[in-house]
Structures are given as structure tokens and as C-alpha cells.
Design a protein around this motif. Structure first.
Motif, PDB file in Angstrom:
ATOM      1  N   UNK A   1      37.590  17.006  68.862  1.00  0.00           N
ATOM      2  CA  UNK A   1      38.597  16.725  67.844  1.00  0.00           C
ATOM      3  C   UNK A   1      39.301  18.038  67.450  1.00  0.00           C
ATOM      4  N   UNK A   2      40.599  17.995  67.136  1.00  0.00           N
ATOM      5  CA  UNK A   2      41.330  19.227  66.809  1.00  0.00           C
ATOM      6  C   UNK A   2      40.702  20.052  65.691  1.00  0.00           C
ATOM      7  N   UNK A   3      40.004  19.404  64.740  1.00  0.00           N
ATOM      8  CA  UNK A   3      39.432  20.176  63.626  1.00  0.00           C
ATOM      9  C   UNK A   3      38.251  21.032  64.072  1.00  0.00           C
ATOM     10  N   UNK A   4      37.715  20.786  65.267  1.00  0.00           N
ATOM     11  CA  UNK A   4      36.632  21.602  65.804  1.00  0.00           C
ATOM     12  C   UNK A   4      37.137  22.636  66.813  1.00  0.00           C
ATOM     13  N   UNK A   5      38.459  22.712  66.971  1.00  0.00           N
ATOM     14  CA  UNK A   5      39.038  23.560  68.020  1.00  0.00           C
ATOM     15  C   UNK A   5      39.779  24.732  67.381  1.00  0.00           C
ATOM     16  N   UNK A   6      39.704  25.966  67.872  1.00  0.00           N
ATOM     17  CA  UNK A   6      38.961  26.345  69.076  1.00  0.00           C
ATOM     18  C   UNK A   6      37.452  26.374  68.826  1.00  0.00           C
ATOM     19  N   UNK A   7      36.700  25.930  69.819  1.00  0.00           N
ATOM     20  CA  UNK A   7      35.269  25.777  69.616  1.00  0.00           C
ATOM     21  C   UNK A   7      34.534  27.106  69.565  1.00  0.00           C
ATOM     22  N   UNK A   8      35.209  28.197  69.905  1.00  0.00           N
ATOM     23  CA  UNK A   8      34.543  29.507  69.821  1.00  0.00           C
ATOM     24  C   UNK A   8      34.095  29.808  68.400  1.00  0.00           C
ATOM     25  N   UNK A   9      34.758  29.216  67.399  1.00  0.00           N
ATOM     26  CA  UNK A   9      34.371  29.476  66.014  1.00  0.00           C
ATOM     27  C   UNK A   9      33.503  28.353  65.452  1.00  0.00           C
ATOM     28  N   UNK A  10      33.134  27.403  66.296  1.00  0.00           N
ATOM     29  CA  UNK A  10      32.255  26.309  65.895  1.00  0.00           C
ATOM     30  C   UNK A  10      31.010  26.372  66.766  1.00  0.00           C
ATOM     31  N   UNK A  11      29.930  26.982  66.248  1.00  0.00           N
ATOM     32  CA  UNK A  11      28.766  27.224  67.115  1.00  0.00           C
ATOM     33  C   UNK A  11      28.157  25.972  67.706  1.00  0.00           C
ATOM     34  N   UNK A  12      28.218  24.839  66.999  1.00  0.00           N
ATOM     35  CA  UNK A  12      27.616  23.610  67.521  1.00  0.00           C
ATOM     36  C   UNK A  12      28.304  23.197  68.814  1.00  0.00           C
ATOM     37  N   UNK A  13      29.629  23.075  68.778  1.00  0.00           N
ATOM     38  CA  UNK A  13      30.332  22.624  69.974  1.00  0.00           C
ATOM     39  C   UNK A  13      30.466  23.733  71.007  1.00  0.00           C
TER      40      UNK A  13
END
Length: 326
Positions: A68-80
Motif C-alpha cells: 500500500x502507498x502508505x508503507x512505501x518506500x519500504x526502506x523506512x518501514x522495517x516490517x515490509x
């Protein structure tokens, strides 16, 4: 002497331009011509052979990992980020490349001519409908699918929350606040239900003012936790729906001069790499992110290669990772 593109064109009975286009833009070349070129390239051992084989099989050995766009970019979201890394490692071991993108960038991965898609987290239903209409192999992760024929790999969020709440109650906490992240609805709802069920099971009162719904960001969680902790009848423990929310809650407590866990216990969820980069280290429900990513790639590639995939839905069991905040 190694074969050249001219040799391939001569053997296939077409122009050099057509051979080049067959590799760079195969949708612009008739299927019969592409097959002749592929066979000629194979016969002459013309490089790149992998592309020629893909033309024959109608596969490009490309996968897409879509969030989902709110999790992108995933580099800043450790889970994804950790999940995507596991998908990529498994895919590369089986000869596939992974494109990582957001669901609102659908043109990007469709132009890459992917063979299958991992949809992670919240689902763009229009995108899913489009993929299904094309017969594209799809696997969903971290969300329960609405369509029973789509394979999915999820964590047991109900049992994970039960473990977290039982641990806090076992440590003597009878007033447990909830920082409920605005995650995908399925996950938020099932964790909330488990929170309520455990309170009821222990005869503890449900207090609506002990619950704050927040965006899953540290700054939002910090503000919400600060408001909770400012009350004279504040909770003595906080159950947070993911690790970023928990770290925001810790910041609010520490800024108030509170000692963790002596004056406030904090429980996270996901067990991401964030848990050990802070002090005190965060107790969290550890979701086996690597296993979810690995199994997602395995099943998707098996679908692409028309191999049996076993159960449509796989449930991965979480476990409590005890550290210093409880």
C-alpha cells in the motif's frame, strides 16, 4: 566463433530489427515470429539465452512485491522491508528477480512484464480485480483475502495479542492502555478483539478512554501516549499495535521522566529490527517476517511453474520476545 544477432535473424528468416524488437518489446512481435527467433537463438547458443527461453515459456522470471502507498518506500518501514528482503532472497535462489513497488504504481510493474505478484498488507481491490482478470498468479501476505482461491500467508494476530496481554497481566498490570494503529482493517480488528477478550477473561473492566487510535507513526503515537500518561488515573502498561507506535509511546514516557518498565510497561508488536536499536530494548510480539516472505515467494513461484501449492491459507505462529520494557 560466437553467433551474432545477424546469424539469428538469418536462421529465423527475419530482419535484425525484428530480432532486437523480440527481445526488447516482445508484445510488438507476432507470437509465431517470436517463437522462430527463440528457437534460432537456442540453436545458435545466442546470448542472452535466458531471454530466449523466457520467450518460449512466455515467462520473464520477474515477480512484483506490492505494498500500500502508505508503507512505501519500504526502506523506512522495517516490517515490509524485512519481508521484501526474504521474498527477494527466495526468489533469487530460484532464478527470479523481484520488483518492489506501491499499488498505485501499477503501470511500473506491469511494464516489467512480471509473471506473478505478492500483495502485501492492505489490498487495492481494483488492482486485485485487474490481476485476477488477467489470470496473473497472486499471493497475499499479512492480510486475510476475501477470495478463498487466492493463497495467503498470515500471522496469527489473535494469539499474538493474547500472548502480549497475558504477559502484561501476569506482571501485575490491571490497567492496560491500547494504542491502536490504523493498520489494515483485518489486523486492527482482530488485535482489538483479542485485547477486549483477554480483559473480559480476567474480569478487568473495559475503559474506552484507555484506547487511542493513531496512525502507525512514532510522532502520532508519542502525542497520543503523552495525553494518556498526563491523566492522574493513567494506565500502568501500554499495548501498542506495532513497534513504531511502541517507540513513540516510550518517547512520551521518557520525556515525562518516567522509568520503563518500573513506572510504565510498554509492549510492541511485529518484533522488527527497531526493538533492539533503542534503550531499553522493546518487548514485542515477534512475527516471523522472514518465514512469511519466504513462503510467499515459494508459493508464488510454484503457481507460476504450475506446481501444487498445498493449503490455500498458511498461518504462521508468533511468539513473545521478552526484553527490557516489561
Amino acid at each position: 566463433m560466437a553467433a551474432t544477432i545477424a546469424d539469428v535473424a538469418r536462421l529465423a528468416g527475419c530482419s535484425i530489427t525484428t530480432v532486437s524488437r523480440a527481445y526488447s518489446a516482445p508484445e510488438k512481435v507476432r507470437e509465431q515470429t517470436r517463437l522462430r527467433i527463440a528457437r534460432a537463438a537456442e540453436a545458435l547458443h545466442y546470448s542472452p539465452n535466458a531471454i530466449a527461453r523466457a520467450m518460449v515459456r512466455q515467462r520473464n522470471n520477474n515477480l512484483a512485491f506490492v505494498v500500500d502507498p502508505k508503507h512505501y518506500p519500504i526502506m523506512i518501514n522495517p516490517f515490509y522491508a524485512e519481508m521484501a528482503e526474504a521474498v527477494q532472497q527466495e526468489a533469487e535462489a530460484r532464478g527470479y528477480y523481484v520488483y518492489i513497488t506501491a499499488s498505485n504504481h501499477r503501470d511500473l510493474f506491469m511494464k516489467k512484464r512480471v509473471d506473478g505478484v505478492v500483495l502485501a498488507g492492505q489490498i487495492d481491490q481494483a488492482l486485485l480485480a485487474s490481476l485476477r482478470s488477467q489470470g496473473m498468479p497472486v499471493v497475499q501476505t499479512n492480510n486475510r483475502p476475501e477470495h478463498g482461491d487466492i493463497p495467503s500467508i498470515i500471522s496469527d494476530d489473535y494469539q499474538g495479542t493474547v500472548q502480549a496481554m497475558e504477559h502484561l497481566i501476569g506482571r501485575g498490570h490491571t490497567r492496560i492502555g491500547l494504542l491502536a494503529g490504523r493498520l489494515q482493517p483485518y489486523i486492527s480488528e482482530i488485535r482489538y478483539q483479542a485485547y477486549c477478550d483477554v480483559l473480559a477473561r480476567h474480569g478487568l473492566p473495559f475503559r474506552a478512554d484507555d484506547i487511542c487510535e493513531v496512525e502507525p507513526r512514532q510522532e502520532d503515537a508519542c502525542a497520543a501516549a503523552d495525553a494518556l500518561l498526563a491523566r492522574p488515573d493513567r494506565p500502568t502498561a501500554l499495548f501498542c499495535m506495532n513497534d513504531r507506535i511502541a517507540i513513540g509511546a516510550m518517547k512520551a514516557a521518557l520525556r515525562r521522566g518516567m522509568r520503563i518498565p518500573e513506572e510504565l510497561a510498554v509492549m510492541g508488536y511485529d518484533g522488527s529490527s527497531l526493538c533492539t536499536v533503542i534503550e531499553p530494548e522493546l518487548t514485542s510480539v515477534r512475527v516471523d517476517i522472514e518465514e512469511i516472505g519466504r513462503r510467499s515467494a515459494q508459493i508464488l513461484i510454484d503457481l507460476i511453474e504450475e506446481k501444487p501449492v498445498g493449503p490455500v491459507q498458511i498461518v504462521v505462529q508468533p511468539r513473545l520476545a521478552l526484553r527490557a520494557t516489561t
